[in-house]
Design a protein around this motif. Structure first.
Motif, PDB file in Angstrom:
ATOM      1  N   PRO A   1     -64.797  67.834  34.513  1.00  0.00           N
ATOM      2  CA  PRO A   1     -64.688  68.634  35.722  1.00  0.00           C
ATOM      3  C   PRO A   1     -63.717  69.781  35.565  1.00  0.00           C
ATOM      4  N   GLN A   2     -63.782  70.704  36.486  1.00  0.00           N
ATOM      5  CA  GLN A   2     -62.717  71.677  36.628  1.00  0.00           C
ATOM      6  C   GLN A   2     -61.523  70.978  37.260  1.00  0.00           C
TER       7      GLN A   2
ATOM      8  N   ALA B   1     -58.793  69.572  39.632  1.00  0.00           N
ATOM      9  CA  ALA B   1     -58.703  69.340  41.063  1.00  0.00           C
ATOM     10  C   ALA B   1     -57.494  70.030  41.653  1.00  0.00           C
TER      11      ALA B   1
ATOM     12  N   THR C   1     -63.580  58.959  43.776  1.00  0.00           N
ATOM     13  CA  THR C   1     -62.903  59.846  42.828  1.00  0.00           C
ATOM     14  C   THR C   1     -61.861  59.064  42.030  1.00  0.00           C
TER      15      THR C   1
ATOM     16  N   TRP D   1     -60.108  63.390  32.778  1.00  0.00           N
ATOM     17  CA  TRP D   1     -61.476  62.889  32.799  1.00  0.00           C
ATOM     18  C   TRP D   1     -61.468  61.399  32.497  1.00  0.00           C
TER      19      TRP D   1
ATOM     20  N   TYR E   1     -72.376  57.883  44.475  1.00  0.00           N
ATOM     21  CA  TYR E   1     -72.445  58.965  43.499  1.00  0.00           C
ATOM     22  C   TYR E   1     -73.856  59.526  43.384  1.00  0.00           C
TER      23      TYR E   1
ATOM     24  N   CYS F   1     -71.423  62.283  40.133  1.00  0.00           N
ATOM     25  CA  CYS F   1     -70.957  63.414  40.927  1.00  0.00           C
ATOM     26  C   CYS F   1     -70.758  63.009  42.385  1.00  0.00           C
TER      27      CYS F   1
ATOM     28  N   ASP G   1     -70.641  65.135  46.005  1.00  0.00           N
ATOM     29  CA  ASP G   1     -70.855  66.445  46.632  1.00  0.00           C
ATOM     30  C   ASP G   1     -71.061  67.530  45.583  1.00  0.00           C
ATOM     31  N   GLY G   2     -71.801  67.172  44.516  1.00  0.00           N
ATOM     32  CA  GLY G   2     -72.094  68.119  43.458  1.00  0.00           C
ATOM     33  C   GLY G   2     -70.981  68.323  42.455  1.00  0.00           C
ATOM     34  N   ARG G   3     -69.864  67.645  42.622  1.00  0.00           N
ATOM     35  CA  ARG G   3     -68.697  67.805  41.746  1.00  0.00           C
ATOM     36  C   ARG G   3     -68.634  66.651  40.755  1.00  0.00           C
ATOM     37  N   PRO G   4     -68.624  66.932  39.433  1.00  0.00           N
ATOM     38  CA  PRO G   4     -68.533  65.850  38.450  1.00  0.00           C
ATOM     39  C   PRO G   4     -67.196  65.135  38.527  1.00  0.00           C
ATOM     40  N   VAL G   5     -67.231  63.790  38.558  1.00  0.00           N
ATOM     41  CA  VAL G   5     -65.989  63.028  38.659  1.00  0.00           C
ATOM     42  C   VAL G   5     -65.810  62.011  37.528  1.00  0.00           C
TER      43      VAL G   5
END
Length: 267
Positions: free
Chosen positions: A5-6, A8, A22, A153, A174, A190, A192-196
């Motif tokens: 992910p980018q 947080a 998360t 990660w 997820y 993911c 809400d579309g965010r990789p976790v």
């Protein structure tokens, strides 16, 4: 490695309250806490202060005053693995623990209170990989991200990705993003579309002496330099530094054998 992910918390900022599912904390159970503190203090620049003692002696690691991880004392009379365990955020750890049981997982610890810090449970998924669940009280979890020395990660290494991923999807809702690479059994979980988190299936090539397990990646500024420090401090290299689509990574152990990974992300 599946998709990372980018940050947080860009530029080292503290993240907000974690969305359920998360990864929000990582904790290591070790035999020699003082020696373990010395290793990670030298490697990542961590400092330490006492944390909740419900499961025995425990310290929290801090980076520039922000909490990033925990280290606890393994009970001397129990033969448990020395390993990093990721904790997944929950708004109701008791409900999550009951869902773990109903979906074929097992509970090893809790649910129980960690003083005013929060409430926790530790269990394993149907494949046997150990993970924690954290319901925040005063302690939200990792207080900074996006800088060297912080968890960046978490990846589950297992026999087959899709089946065990359904377990976690039932727990936390997820969404699943499949790898498009030929011959790879990999997917990303993911919210809400965010990789976790990632899941990687190795089939029969998964080492029998290790079994399914979660691996935590810690961000570093220079993977090759960090590897040299690991070795100089008494750790070992399991998977040498190599380039991936997300950055330069390597897998190592600390002096007691706890596995973790280093990641120098692409900028």
């Amino acid at each position: 490695m599946t998709e990372a992910p980018q940050s947080a918390g860009p530029n080292g900022g503290a993240p907000a309250r974690h969305t359920p599912g998360t990864p929000c904390w990582v904790s290591l159970m070790a035999h020699q806490v003082a020696a373990t503190e010395a290793f990670y203090g030298e490697l990542f620049g961590w400092e330490f202060r006492p944390g909740p003692q419900q499961l025995g002696p425990y310290v929290r690691a801090l980076l520039d005053g922000h909490e990033v991880a925990g280290i606890g004392q393994l009970p001397p009379d129990r033969r448990l693995p020395v390993a990093w365990t990721p904790y997944l955020a929950s708004d109701d750890v008791d409900l999550t623990a009951e869902t773990v049981r109903l979906c074929g997982g097992t509970l090893g610890v809790g649910p129980l209170d960690a003083a005013e810090a929060g409430r926790l449970a530790i269990g394993s998924d149907p494949s046997g990989a150990v993970f924690g669940v954290w319901q925040a009280g005063t302690h939200q979890g990792t207080g900074v991200s996006g800088v060297p020395g912080t968890p960046v990660w978490n990846e589950l290494v297992t026999y087959e990705a899709a089946t065990v991923a359904k377990f976690y999807e039932t727990l936390f809702g997820y969404e699943e993003r499949r790898s498009t690479a030929d011959g790879l059994d990999e997917l990303t979980l993911c919210l809400d579309g965010r990789p976790v988190a990632g899941v990687r299936g190795l089939g029969p090539s998964l080492p029998r002496d290790r079994g399914p397990h979660w691996t935590t990646y810690f961000e570093v500024a220079d993977t090759d330099a960090a590897l040299s420090r690991v070795v100089a401090l008494g750790g070992h290299v399991l998977d040498p530094a190599h380039d991936t689509d997300r950055g330069r990574t390597a897998t190592v152990t600390d002096p007691e054998g706890a596995r973790f990974a280093l990641l120098q992300r692409r900028r």
